[in-house]
Design a protein around this motif. Structure first.
Motif, PDB file in Angstrom:
ATOM      1  N   UNK A  90      39.490  41.077  52.628  1.00  0.00           N
ATOM      2  CA  UNK A  90      39.774  39.857  53.378  1.00  0.00           C
ATOM      3  C   UNK A  90      38.935  38.711  52.817  1.00  0.00           C
ATOM      4  N   UNK A  91      39.209  37.490  53.297  1.00  0.00           N
ATOM      5  CA  UNK A  91      38.503  36.336  52.741  1.00  0.00           C
ATOM      6  C   UNK A  91      36.986  36.480  52.890  1.00  0.00           C
ATOM      7  N   UNK A 148      41.947  36.317  47.724  1.00  0.00           N
ATOM      8  CA  UNK A 148      41.732  37.712  48.094  1.00  0.00           C
ATOM      9  C   UNK A 148      43.072  38.304  48.516  1.00  0.00           C
ATOM     10  N   UNK A 149      43.250  39.577  48.279  1.00  0.00           N
ATOM     11  CA  UNK A 149      44.410  40.310  48.782  1.00  0.00           C
ATOM     12  C   UNK A 149      43.931  41.638  49.348  1.00  0.00           C
ATOM     13  N   UNK A 150      44.577  42.065  50.400  1.00  0.00           N
ATOM     14  CA  UNK A 150      44.156  43.304  51.054  1.00  0.00           C
ATOM     15  C   UNK A 150      44.352  44.516  50.150  1.00  0.00           C
ATOM     16  N   UNK A 151      45.369  44.463  49.292  1.00  0.00           N
ATOM     17  CA  UNK A 151      45.629  45.612  48.421  1.00  0.00           C
ATOM     18  C   UNK A 151      44.999  45.458  47.034  1.00  0.00           C
ATOM     19  N   UNK A 152      44.308  44.355  46.802  1.00  0.00           N
ATOM     20  CA  UNK A 152      43.651  44.154  45.517  1.00  0.00           C
ATOM     21  C   UNK A 152      44.567  43.737  44.392  1.00  0.00           C
ATOM     22  N   UNK A 153      45.798  43.337  44.699  1.00  0.00           N
ATOM     23  CA  UNK A 153      46.756  42.976  43.648  1.00  0.00           C
ATOM     24  C   UNK A 153      46.461  41.620  43.019  1.00  0.00           C
ATOM     25  N   UNK A 154      45.627  40.797  43.663  1.00  0.00           N
ATOM     26  CA  UNK A 154      45.231  39.512  43.077  1.00  0.00           C
ATOM     27  C   UNK A 154      43.878  39.110  43.657  1.00  0.00           C
TER      28      UNK A 154
END
Length: 256
Positions: free
Chosen positions: A173-174, A162-168
């Motif tokens: 959050x988890x 998970x990434x906070x900005x949605x980049x991956x």
């Protein structure tokens, strides 16, 4: 478990990004047994403000090669100096310190890490695989660049991110990942390490679903032997030193 003080030789300094490095250290003789979840206290030389050792989780161990890996996040004077260590330099460690993760009674296991909290989970994953258990990993970061050592984790089991900005991976959050959103989770045990806020949410999820959960606390540990009392955690049995009674605790034992 017996404690040691030894000079390790730096045989590799791998820079992962602008703030993380992995130090591969080789023991001068034969390394003693080390368990997943334990940590070391690193002496930081050549710094006017670094008279205290720095606690660093054991990231990985190769007993055949006689090496240990430390994942270092450069966030202060001490860790920045550690990040500048070069091949051939000595690195003095007090080790192995603290307790360790336990082996699960059942085989459906999820390891959840955030930021530098992923450090002890790789060695735990390797330990699980050696005991016939295929782990799942859920790693979170602010951005894609903060997701580190993913190849090493994916070699051991299923990897979610998970990434906070949605980049991956999943954005957020988890706890926002689908594996943590189901009302009927196929998980028997969770191991987690990372920011306290993250671990509290993971622990609450585990409790609500009757899942055993072990957390590895990242409290400041100046001595590693329970003498300085700066790392105490509030538990059902009163205050306990994270460095000696932990860093691994059953999540229901902590008074969060």
């Amino acid at each position: 478990m017996k404690k040691y003080i030894d000079d390790f030789k730096v045989i590799k300094n791998e820079r992962l990004n602008y703030e993380y490095v992995i130090l591969t250290l080789q023991h001068p003789g034969q390394m003693p047994e080390m368990m997943p979840g334990q940590f070391v206290e690193v002496r930081v030389d050549n710094g006017p403000n670094t008279f205290l050792r720095r606690p660093i989780s054991i990231h990985d161990v190769d007993m055949e090669a006689n090496t240990m890996k430390l994942l270092v996040q450069e966030i202060g004077d001490g860790t920045r100096l550690m990040g500048q260590l070069k091949e051939g330099d000595n690195c003095n460690l007090v080790y192995p310190l603290g307790n360790s993760f336990s082996l699960p009674e059942k085989k459906r296991v999820l390891l959840v890490g955030g930021g530098c909290g992923i450090a002890p989970l790789l060695y735990m994953g390797r330990h699980l695989v050696a005991n016939g258990i295929e782990p799942q990993f859920l790693l979170g970061a602010r951005t894609q660049e903060g997701l580190i050592a993913m190849d090493a984790f994916s070699e051991l089991g299923q990897l979610y991110t998970t990434t906070e900005d949605g980049s991956h991976g999943t954005k957020g959050f988890v706890i926002h990942h689908p594996v943590m959103r189901t009302q009927s989770p196929e998980i028997d045990q969770i191991y987690t390490c990372g920011p306290e806020a993250m671990m509290k949410v993971v622990a609450k999820y585990a409790k609500n679903h009757g899942i055993k959960c072990e957390v590895s606390l990242e409290n400041h540990m100046a001595c590693g032997f329970g003498a300085c009392l700066c790392c105490v955690a509030d538990t059902l049995d009163g205050h306990k030193c994270t460095c000696t009674d932990g860093p691994v605790f059953d999540s229901t034992y902590l008074k969060w």
